[in-house]
Design a protein around this motif. Structure first.
Motif, short mmCIF file in Angstrom:
data_model
loop_
_atom_site.label_atom_id
_atom_site.label_comp_id
_atom_site.label_asym_id
_atom_site.label_seq_id
_atom_site.Cartn_x
_atom_site.Cartn_y
_atom_site.Cartn_z
N PHE A 197 0.94 -1.27 -0.17
CA PHE A 197 -0.14 -0.07 -0.02
C PHE A 197 0.73 1.34 -0.08
O PHE A 197 1.90 1.41 0.83
CB PHE A 197 -0.92 0.10 1.18
N MET A 200 -4.75 8.05 6.22
CA MET A 200 -3.62 8.11 5.36
C MET A 200 -2.76 8.89 5.95
O MET A 200 -1.48 8.64 5.87
CB MET A 200 -4.06 8.79 4.08
N PRO A 227 -0.26 5.23 -0.54
CA PRO A 227 -0.92 6.23 -0.86
C PRO A 227 -0.53 7.44 -1.10
O PRO A 227 0.61 7.69 -0.97
CB PRO A 227 -2.02 6.22 0.27
N PRO A 228 -1.26 8.27 -2.03
CA PRO A 228 -0.70 9.39 -2.31
C PRO A 228 -0.48 10.36 -0.99
O PRO A 228 -1.23 10.19 -0.07
CB PRO A 228 -1.55 10.06 -3.17
#
Lengths: 225, 954
Positions: free
Chosen positions: A74, A182, A76-77
Motif C-alpha cells: 500500500f 492516510m 497512498p498519495p
C-alpha cells in the motif's frame, strides 16, 4: 520483519547492557573531556532501538486502521501529510549537510513527529494501543533529548520553534476520516524513514568525531538490527 | 316567519354567487399555490428540508394536500412522488423533509410541488394548483475536487443499509473496494455508479474502509463508521447502605464507542422525576445519588443511555427503606460461654435507629447448620444460644436487613465459638479376651474411643478397677493414658468385676462393667462353618441360658495380622442373629466369630463359634506329600502337616493325580489332561480329614509320577510338582525278604560264635601245643622216618639263654640268669648253647617248630602230634632239605627288614610265646621234657643273615 514483544525486550536489555558498558570502552572512556563521542553513540543506539520498536508498533497500528493500510504494497498519495517533515533528501544534499544543519533537521523533525504522534495517541480507541503509543512517545522524547545533548556538546544552539507554528492535530468535521487514516499511515512511514536516516546521520557524525589514533568501532550486534 | 325564509334564501343566493365569483378569481390567481419553496440540504443525514408558504388563505386554517415530485440527475427521472397532507394556517411556513437513500452529493436533485385544497368543511374550495417549477438541489461539496465517493464519514448502526456512489468522470476505469473486496457498482448515470451495502456488520472501532482507485492507484476513500446497537441497560437498581447515598448500578451492555472521535462511548444519565434532579454519570455501570434528608424518601429514577444514534431508557421507582442493603454486622463477640450455652452480641454499622432490622443468625458446626434464628433488633443485637454441644467449635454467622422490606441481606459476619468441656456422657464400649494360663486369667481389655459427641472434651486417661468378687477387699486399679484403647490384666482364677471409665478434664464417664468368671477362657465350643457373602456374614445362634442381658459377637477384622483388630458388637437379649459386615472383609480370608451370652451380672459366656469366608477361593498351595510303603504294586502318600486353616476356603478334599505309562485309568479315577498335554489319572479324596492315600495296582519296575492338590468350593489349588516314583522289581523284592533274614541269622550265629569263641578255641585248638597231638609227627613219620619221635624238652638242659634280636612289639620273658648290660646288644637270636664244659660233648641239636604249621592246621588236623624223643642229635637239621633251610632263613632275613606281614609275624611270635620255655612255663614244669645233651632252639623268624649263616656253616 515483524518484531515480537520478546524481541523488543531483548533489544532493550541489549541496549541497556551496551549503555552500561559504554564507560568501560577505552576509546570512549578517555580521561579528560570525552567530547560528544559517547553522546553520539548513545543517540545512534537509541535510534536503532526506536527503529525496531516502531516496526512492532506500526504493524499493530496499521492492522487497527484496516485494509488497505495494512497491506504490504500500500502506497497512498501523500495528500494530507504535506505538513509532515520529509526525511527523504537528495544524496548529494545530504552529504553536503554540515553537522549543525544535520542535527538541527533531526531535532526539528522529531519535535514535529512527536507532536503528531501524541495526537495519534489521543484518538486511539483501544487501551493497549494507547499504552504502546505512549511508550513509543516516551522513547522518542528520549531521542529528542539525546539529540539536544549532542548539539549542546558540539556547541550548537537548539532551534527555537516559531510562535504559532506548533503543529496541531485537529481534524475538523469536513476532514475525511480516510484522509486522516492516510495521514496516520504517512506519519508512521515518515517516522520510520527519519529513524533510518538518523541512524545514518549519527553514524556519519560518530565516525567524524572519533580521533583516528584511538579509533575504535563499537560494533553493536543485536538480533534483528 | 316569512321574513326569515326570504332572508335565508337571499343569503344562500349571495353565498352562491360569492363562491362562483371566488372560484373564478382563484383559478385565475392561484392564491393557494405553494410559494417561496426553499430547499436546504443536510448531507450528513441525507435529508432535503422543504420550506414554503401558502398565502391568502380564505380561512384561518385549511386542510391541504401538497403533492411533491423529486427527480434525480434530470427532471424527467422522477425518483419519488408523494403527498404531504397538513392543516395550513394563516401565514404558516410549512416544513417537510425527505430522506434520500443516495447521498445527495452524488447527483443533483430536482423538486417541484403543488397544492390541493381538500377540506371537507369547505367543499366549495376544492382546488388543485399547478406544479411549481422544478427546483434544482445540489449538496454542497468541499472545495477538494478529488472526492469521488460519497457519503463521507457516515455513521450508522450495525445491520443498517448504506448506499454509496462514486463518480468516475475524471478517472475512467475507477473501481471501488470495501475492505479490499472489489465492488460492482450500478451505473446511475454515464459516470455515476452506486452500490449498496446491506446489513452492515461491525468490523472495528476505526470504521470500515471503502476506497476507489485506478490500476491500484488510490484515488479516494471514505470510512464508514459502524456502531454497535446501543443496548438497554440491564439490571438497573439502586440501594443504600447508609441512608445517605444511593448507589445505582446497571449492566451497560456493549460499548458503542468508535475511533477518531466519531462516537464516544454511550453516556448515562440518571433522572429522578420526584425531585426533578438529573445527574450525568461518569462511569458506565454505576452512579451515586446523594439523598436529600429533607425530601420524602421515595424515588422514581430513569436511567438513559445515549449515543449519537440511539437513546435507551429504563426506570425504577422505590421507597428508600425498601432498598436498604446494610453493611455486614461488626463486633461479633461471645459472652457467658459455658458447655451448652453462649450469648452472641453484634453491631450493625451506620443505620437509622428507628429502622427495625431483621437479623439471621446461623450456628454451624464443622458439618452442618445446627441452629438458625431470626431476630428483630433496633440498635445492637444480642442472642442466647442454648443446647450447645460441649467442647465443640461452632461458627456463628450473622446478617441483617431492613425488617420492613428485605431487599438484600447484608454480607455475613462470622465468628468462632468454642464451648467449654463437660464430663463424657456415655459409658465406654468395652470387650475383652480371656486366656487361661497356669491358673491365671490373662485378660485383654479393649474399648472403643468415645465419639467427639460423647467425649465432651479431650479424653485424658482411662481408669480401670478390677474387683475380686470372691474377696471383696481385693482391688486392682489402673490408669491408662489416652489415646490407648486397651490394656492387659493378669488375674487369678477367681471371678472379677472390671469397671472402665473415660476421664476428661471435667470428670469421668459413666462406668462400663464386665465380669470375668472362673470359667472364662476355658469354654469348649465346637466351631461351625458359615457361608458369608460380599455383604458380610449372617451369624445366628441358639439362646442357651435363661436370664441374659444380651449378646456379644466378636471377631477379628484382620485375622492374618499379629494384631487381629478385634471387633465386637453388642446385641439385645432376644436377638438370635445379626449381620456382620465390614469393609475390611476380604475374599479368601477365614473369619472366626465368637458368640457370647451376657448374663445379668455382665458375665459373658461363649456359646457358639462360627467360621467362614465372605468368598471362598481356590487353595494357594498344595500339601507336601511323603511316599511310604513302596512295593512293586503300590505305595502310600501322606501329607500330615498340611495347614488347612490358612487356606482360602474350606478344604473339601484332595485330588491325587497319577501319571503312568499306562493309558488306562483305574475305575475309581478319572483321566484328565494336563497343561503340558500329558494326561493323568485323577483320584478324588472327598474327605478332607483323610490325609493318606494308597496308590495300588501298580506294575513292578515301572515309573510313576504323582501330585496332590487340595480343593475348595471355589476350585482346585495349584497342581504341585510331580514327584517321581519307580516301583521295585518283584524278585529282588522277594529276595530281599528272604536273604535279609538269613543274613541276620548268620550274623547272629557269628556273634554267638564269637561270644563263645573261648569255648570253641578250647574245643578246637587249645593254647598249649601238645606235640603229641601235633600232626607233624605223623607227617614226618610217614614220609621220612617212621622211627622218629618227639623230643622231650626236659631232655635239654639249657645253661644260658641269649636274646640276639628283639623285634618291636615283642615281649620276651626269660627265666634263668638275667642279662647283663654288656650282653644285651647281642643279636636277638635265641640260642640254646651248651655250657663250655659240654661244648665238645655233643653236637648241637636244632629243630624247627612245626607246631603251628598252618598247613597242618589247614589240613584240618589241629591235633597235637607227639614227636618221638628218640631222634639222634644233630640229625634234626638234616630232616629238612638244605634248600628248605635256606629258604627259611632267607625268609627270616627278609622279614627282619621290616617287611614282614603282620599275620605272618604274629603267627611266628605266637609260636615263640607258645614255646614251653616261654609261654607255658608251668606246663614245662609239670611235664618236663626229656633231657637232651645238646639242643638248639631254632627261631622261625627274625634271624639275621649274618648270624644265620654261621649257624648253617656249623
Amino acid at each position: 520483519m515483524d518484531l515480537r514483544a520478546g524481541d523488543s525486550w531483548g533489544m532493550l536489555a541489549c541496549l541497556c547492557t551496551v549503555l552500561w558498558h559504554l564507560p568501560a570502552v577505552p576509546a570512549l572512556n578517555r580521561t579528560g573531556d570525552p567530547g560528544p563521542g559517547p553522546s553520539i553513540q548513545k543517540t545512534y543506539d537509541l535510534t536503532r532501538y526506536l527503529e525496531h520498536q516502531l516496526r512492532s508498533l506500526a504493524g499493530t497500528y496499521l492492522n487497527y486502521l484496516g485494509p488497505p493500510f495494512n497491506e504490504p504494497d500500500f502506497n497512498p498519495p501523500r495528500l494530507g501529510a504535506e505538513t509532515l517533515p520529509r526525511a527523504t533528501v537528495n544524496l548529494d544534499v545530504w552529504r553536503s549537510l554540515n553537522d549543525k544543519l544535520r542535527l538541527t533537521q533531526n531535532y526539528e523533525a522529531y519535535s514535529h513527529l512527536l507532536c503528531y504522534l501524541r495526537g495519534l495517541n489521543r484518538q486511539a480507541a483501544t487501551g493497549e494501543l494507547r499504552r504502546s503509543l505512549a511508550h513509543f512517545c516516551t522513547s522518542l522524547q528520549g531521542l529528542l533529548g539525546s539529540i539536544a545533548g549532542v548539539m549542546a556538546a558540539l556547541g550548537y544552539p537548539l532551534p527555537q520553534p516559531l510562535p504559532g507554528t506548533e503543529p496541531t492535530w485537529a481534524p475538523g468535521p469536513a476532514h475525511s476520516d480516510f484522509l486522516q487514516k492516510m495521514d496516520d499511515f504517512w506519519l508512521l512511514k515518515e517516522l520510520q524513514t527519519w529513524l533510518w536516516r538518523s541512524a545514518k546521520d549519527f553514524n556519519r557524525l560518530k565516525k567524524k568525531m572519533q580521533p583516528p589514533a584511538a579509533a575504535v568501532t563499537l560494533h553493536l550486534e543485536a538480533h534483528g538490527f | 316567519m316569512a321574513f326569515s325564509v326570504v332572508f335565508q334564501t337571499a343569503l344562500m343566493l349571495a353565498l352562491l354567487s360569492w363562491r362562483t365569483c371566488q372560484s373564478e378569481v382563484l383559478a385565475e390567481y392561484s392564491p393557494l399555490t405553494p410559494e417561496g419553496l426553499n430547499i436546504s440540504v443536510s448531507s450528513a443525514l441525507q435529508h432535503l428540508h422543504f420550506q414554503w408558504t401558502v398565502h391568502k388563505l380564505p380561512y384561518q386554517e385549511l386542510q391541504m394536500v401538497f403533492p411533491i415530485e423529486i427527480s434525480r440527475v434530470e427532471t424527467s427521472k422522477v425518483i419519488w412522488m408523494g403527498n404531504y397532507s397538513t392543516t395550513v394556517k394563516q401565514d404558516q411556513v410549512l416544513h417537510w423533509s425527505w430522506e434520500s437513500e443516495l447521498p445527495l452529493e452524488c447527483a443533483p436533485h430536482f423538486v417541484r410541488i403543488k397544492s390541493i385544497v381538500n377540506d371537507a368543511r369547505f367543499p366549495e374550495l376544492s382546488f388543485t394548483s399547478n406544479w411549481s417549477s422544478w427546483k434544482e438541489v445540489r449538496a454542497p461539496t468541499p472545495e477538494q475536487n478529488h472526492w469521488l465517493i460519497f457519503p463521507r464519514n457516515k455513521l450508522v448502526e450495525e445491520g443498517s443499509n448504506v448506499t454509496f456512489c462514486y463518480n468516475s468522470a475524471r478517472n475512467p476505469g475507477l473501481s471501488c473496494y470495501v475492505e479490499s473486496a472489489l465492488i460492482d457498482g450500478e451505473q446511475l448515470d454515464s459516470n455515476l455508479f452506486t452500490f449498496t451495502l446491506t446489513n452492515i456488520p461491525f468490523i472495528r472501532t476505526q470504521g470500515t474502509n471503502i476506497y476507489c482507485g485506478v490500476n491500484h492507484t488510490l484515488k479516494d476513500g471514505v470510512v464508514l463508521f459502524v456502531s454497535k446497537v446501543l443496548e438497554e441497560p440491564k439490571n438497573f437498581s439502586c440501594e443504600t447502605q447508609d441512608f445517605k447515598t444511593l448507589n445505582c448500578t446497571w449492566d451497560p451492555g456493549v460499548d458503542t464507542g468508535l475511533g477518531y472521535n466519531r462516537q464516544p462511548s454511550q453516556q448515562y444519565t440518571l433522572f429522578d422525576s420526584v425531585s426533578g434532579k438529573k445527574k450525568f454519570c461518569v462511569h458506565n455501570n454505576w452512579c451515586n445519588w446523594e439523598i436529600s434528608q429533607d425530601l420524602p424518601a421515595t424515588f422514581n429514577f430513569t436511567l438513559t443511555a445515549e449515543n449519537y444514534l440511539r437513546k435507551r431508557t429504563v426506570s425504577t421507582a422505590f421507597a428508600l427503606t425498601d432498598r436498604v442493603h446494610l453493611k455486614a454486622p461488626e463486633s461479633v463477640y461471645f459472652k457467658n460461654v459455658s458447655a451448652t450455652n453462649a450469648t452472641v452480641t453484634w453491631k450493625v454499622p451506620v443505620f437509622r435507629n428507628y429502622v427495625t432490622l431483621l437479623c439471621q443468625i446461623e450456628l454451624h458446626d464443622k458439618e452442618n447448620v445446627r441452629q438458625e434464628h431470626n431476630v428483630s433488633i433496633k440498635g445492637n443485637g444480642e442472642f442466647l444460644f442454648s443446647e450447645l454441644q460441649p467442647d465443640t467449635e461452632y461458627v456463628v454467622r450473622i446478617r441483617c436487613a431492613s425488617a420492613r422490606h428485605v431487599w438484600k441481606w447484608s454480607k455475613w459476619a462470622a465468628a468462632t465459638l468454642v464451648t467449654a468441656e463437660a464430663a463424657p456422657s456415655k459409658a465406654l464400649d468395652v470387650w475383652r479376651i480371656v486366656k487361661s494360663n497356669e491358673g491365671l486369667h490373662n485378660v485383654t481389655l479393649f474399648w472403643k474411643p468415645l465419639s467427639k459427641f460423647h467425649a465432651n472434651g479431650k479424653i485424658l486417661f482411662y481408669n480401670i478397677v478390677a474387683k475380686n468378687l470372691d474377696k471383696k477387699s481385693e482391688l486392682k486399679l489402673l490408669c491408662i493414658p489416652a489415646p490407648t484403647n486397651g490394656t492387659e490384666l493378669t488375674l487369678d482364677q477367681g471371678s472379677y468385676q472390671i469397671q472402665v471409665t473415660a476421664n476428661n478434664s471435667v470428670g469421668p464417664s459413666p462406668t462400663s462393667e464386665i465380669v470375668i468368671s472362673e470359667n472364662s477362657g476355658n469354654e469348649e465350643v465346637e466351631e461351625e462353618k458359615i457361608n458369608g457373602t460380599k455383604d458380610g456374614f449372617l451369624v445366628s445362634w441358639n439362646p442357651r441360658y435363661g436370664d441374659r442381658a444380651g449378646h456379644v459377637v466378636d471377631w477379628c477384622e484382620h485375622p492374618q495380622n499379629l494384631h487381629c483388630d478385634l471387633q465386637w458388637k453388642y446385641l439385645g437379649s432376644n436377638t438370635t442373629s445379626t449381620v456382620i459386615s465390614s469393609d475390611a472383609f476380604r475374599p479368601g480370608i477365614r473369619y472366626n466369630f465368637g458368640i457370647y451370652e451376657l448374663s445379668t451380672d455382665k458375665t459373658a459366656y461363649l456359646v457358639e463359634k462360627k467360621t467362614g469366608y465372605t468368598q471362598e477361593l481356590a487353595p494357594l498351595d498344595s500339601p507336601q506329600v511323603a511316599v511310604a510303603n513302596l512295593t512293586p504294586h503300590s505305595f502310600t502318600l501322606s501329607w500330615k502337616d498340611y495347614d488347612t486353616e490358612s487356606q482360602r476356603g474350606f478344604i473339601q478334599g484332595y485330588y491325587v493325580c497319577l501319571k503312568s505309562n499306562s493309558t488306562e485309568c483305574h475305575p475309581d479315577s478319572v483321566k484328565e489332561g494336563l497343561p503340558d498335554k500329558s494326561t493323568c489319572c485323577k483320584h478324588d479324596i472327598s474327605n478332607p480329614k483323610q490325609k493318606t492315600f494308597l496308590v495300588k495296582n501298580l506294575q513292578p519296575e515301572s515309573f510313576y509320577e504323582f501330585s496332590v492338590s487340595s480343593y475348595t468350593s471355589a476350585g482346585e489349588g495349584p497342581n504341585g510338582t510331580f514327584t517321581k516314583v519307580t516301583t521295585p522289581d518283584g524278585r529282588s523284592y522277594m529276595l530281599m525278604h528272604i536273604i535279609l533274614p538269613m543274613m541276620l541269622c548268620v550274623l547272629l550265629i557269628a556273634v554267638v560264635c564269637y561270644w563263645k569263641s573261648q569255648w570253641v578255641k578250647e574245643k578246637c585248638y587249645p593254647d598249649i601245643p601238645d606235640p603229641y597231638k601235633s600232626s607233624i609227627l605223623s607227617l614226618v613219620k610217614s614220609k621220612e622216618n617212621p622211627h622218629l619221635t618227639v623230643m622231650n624238652v626236659k631232655d635239654c638242659i639249657p645253661d644260658a639263654i641269649e636274646v640276639i634280636n628283639k623285634s618291636e612289639g615283642t615281649k620276651v620273658q626269660f627265666t634263668g640268669k638275667p642279662l647283663t648290660e654288656s650282653e644285651s646288644p647281642r643279636p636277638a637270636n635265641l640260642y640254646l648253647l651248651p655250657a663250655e664244659d659240654f661244648s665238645g660233648l655233643a653236637p648241637c641239636i636244632s629243630f624247627e617248630n612245626f607246631t603251628y604249621n598252618e598247613s597242618a592246621c589247614d589240613s584240618g588236623s589241629c591235633a597235637h602230634i607227639p614227636v618221638p624223643t628218640t631222634a639222634p642229635p644233630c640229625q634234626l637239621g638234616m630232616l629238612a632239605s638244605p634248600d628248605n633251610s635256606l629258604t627259611s632263613l632267607e625268609n627270616t632275613h627278609t622279614h627282619s627288614q621290616g617287611e614282614i606281614p603282620a599275620g605272618e609275624m604274629n603267627m611266628n611270635y605266637v609260636s615263640q610265646l607258645a614255646s614251653p620255655m616261654l609261654g607255658d612255663k608251668d606246663s614245662l614244669l609239670i611235664n618236663p621234657p626229656e633231657p637232651v645233651l645238646c639242643s638248639e632252639y631254632k627261631m622261625q623268624m627274625a634271624v639275621p643273615s649274618h648270624l644265620a649263616s654261621p649257624v648253617l656253616s656249623e
